[in-house]
Design a protein around this motif. Structure first.
Motif, short mmCIF file in Angstrom:
data_model
loop_
_atom_site.label_atom_id
_atom_site.label_comp_id
_atom_site.label_asym_id
_atom_site.label_seq_id
_atom_site.Cartn_x
_atom_site.Cartn_y
_atom_site.Cartn_z
N VAL A 21 0.85 -1.21 0.00
CA VAL A 21 0.00 0.00 0.00
C VAL A 21 0.88 1.25 0.00
CG1 VAL A 21 -1.71 1.31 1.32
CG2 VAL A 21 -1.94 -1.16 1.10
N ALA A 22 1.95 1.24 0.79
CA ALA A 22 2.85 2.39 0.85
C ALA A 22 3.53 2.63 -0.49
CB ALA A 22 3.89 2.19 1.95
N ARG A 23 3.95 1.56 -1.15
CA ARG A 23 4.60 1.73 -2.47
C ARG A 23 3.61 2.25 -3.51
NH1 ARG A 23 9.47 -2.65 -2.98
NH2 ARG A 23 10.45 -1.96 -1.06
N LEU A 24 2.37 1.84 -3.41
CA LEU A 24 1.34 2.39 -4.30
C LEU A 24 1.15 3.88 -4.03
CD1 LEU A 24 -0.84 1.90 -6.45
CD2 LEU A 24 -2.40 1.36 -4.58
N ALA A 25 1.13 4.26 -2.75
CA ALA A 25 0.99 5.68 -2.39
C ALA A 25 2.20 6.48 -2.90
CB ALA A 25 0.86 5.83 -0.88
N VAL A 26 3.38 5.91 -2.79
CA VAL A 26 4.59 6.58 -3.27
C VAL A 26 4.55 6.75 -4.79
CG1 VAL A 26 7.10 6.32 -3.57
CG2 VAL A 26 6.05 5.92 -1.33
N GLY A 27 4.11 5.73 -5.50
CA GLY A 27 3.99 5.83 -6.96
C GLY A 27 3.00 6.90 -7.37
N THR A 67 9.05 6.62 4.20
CA THR A 67 10.51 6.72 4.10
C THR A 67 11.17 5.35 4.19
OG1 THR A 67 10.71 7.20 6.46
CG2 THR A 67 10.63 9.09 4.95
N ALA A 68 10.51 4.39 4.82
CA ALA A 68 11.07 3.04 4.90
C ALA A 68 11.03 2.31 3.57
CB ALA A 68 10.34 2.22 5.96
N ARG A 82 7.40 12.85 -0.65
CA ARG A 82 7.25 12.31 0.70
C ARG A 82 5.98 12.84 1.37
NH1 ARG A 82 12.04 13.57 2.76
NH2 ARG A 82 11.42 15.66 3.37
N SER A 83 5.76 14.14 1.26
CA SER A 83 4.56 14.71 1.90
C SER A 83 3.29 14.23 1.20
CB SER A 83 4.64 16.24 1.89
OG SER A 83 4.63 16.75 0.57
#
Length: 138
Positions: A21-27, A67-68, A82-83
């Motif tokens: 989920v975090a990697r999707l949000a980052v993309g 950030t991880a 990041r934000s």
């Protein structure tokens, strides 16, 4: 001249489902970061509808997760993605921190994007008056 920097990158510290989920949000954040500020603001204003305000702990946990899993978001120049990834990850969880863009109030001049929760800058390590807001989505 380059400046050495330690980036908090440790994807294995995040459970697999949260990591995906975090990697999707980052993309999504990287795609959104290529847009003009007015479009970013409009998209975020639409996304925040129906979300409850994020607590400081929730916003900090989302920032740490981002950030991880992403080297680009962990560096000094990764403040915008990041934000954005932090607010998107909070939104997936039904919460919304305050997303802000502005400049340093003290020299040297630098633009910056950050997240606030409960009136506190999340993970920035500086006082609340260190930056001046230009754009915010509360």
């Amino acid at each position: 001249m380059s400046t050495p920097e330690a980036v908090p990158y440790d994807p294995r510290s995040v459970p697999l489902a949260d990591r995906l989920v975090a990697r999707l949000a980052v993309g999504c954040a990287h795609l959104l970061a290529t847009q003009p500020p007015s479009r970013i603001r409009a998209v975020l204003a639409r996304l925040r509808r129906g979300a409850r305000p994020a607590t400081l702990e929730e916003a900090a946990a989302a920032r740490e997760t981002v950030t991880a899993v992403s080297l680009a978001c962990g560096g000094q120049r990764g403040c915008l993605p990041r934000s954005l990834a932090t607010v998107l990850l909070c939104r997936v969880r039904g919460r919304w921190p305050v997303w802000c863009v502005g400049v340093r109030a003290r020299p040297p001049f630098a633009a910056h994007a950050w997240v606030e929760a409960e009136g506190v800058l999340v993970g920035e390590g500086c006082p609340a008056d260190y930056y001046r807001r230009f754009i915010s989505v509360e």
